[in-house]
Design a protein around this motif. Sequence first.
Motif: not given
Length: 244
Positions: A20-21, A35, A39, A47, A220, A223
């Motif tokens: 989770t962002v 995002i 993906h 995400v 994470a 990312f």
Amino acid sequence: MIAVFAADASAAIEPPVPFTVFAASSLTNVLEEIISDYHNEYHPGLVTLSVAGTGTLARQIEAGAPADVFVSADREWIDYLISKQLIEKSAATLVASNRLVLVTKADRQLTGTLDERLVQLAQTGRIAIGDPEGVPAGRYAKAALQSLQIWTDMEPALVPTDNVRVALSLVLRGEVEGAIVYATDAALVPELAVQAVFLPGLHPPISYWAVVVGNAPWSAFDFVSSLHSARTAGIWTAHGFIAP
């Protein structure tokens, strides 16, 4: 004799784990595109994006909200979480910069210098800004008005809001005469016009920082690394941000 073992290298790599962002509301559109691209590179649904005012998100993280990545609209809230020992001191990464602008409805006519235009608006109505007590855009706006030496005169006419998007909506609905917001947000609303751009020297640098929170999965970290890659630089600039 040396034994040689053949193995599938991918089997030794942990598969990407959903995360989770938490991100500043001013980043909504650009992060949605980043995002989506992420993906496509991995797989859909990896995400989850949650947006709100930076200060609100930082307080939620402090209270134990399940954030794996925090993207802040300033360094101050990053330092706040460092002081609470919720993130590592050296972990934050600069991912983008922005500009501050004064906006009104497109049919509004203003003349004169920046401070003169601000005073014109204050004389006829009110001006929305992010709440300087917790919203980075509001802190930048307050610093700029102080640099122009008009903060004390302007303060009674200012309407503090929870985030930049709320400030823009107040202008659209005619509840205020104008707003001091990020250039990237102003560009999303064709019904509004930019009346002036604040020179960078009037306020601290508008910088966005990304950091991994707590015991987040390796995906994470990956990312966050992608947010300042050559691949995403074009997405940042396409949305009006300044890539580092």
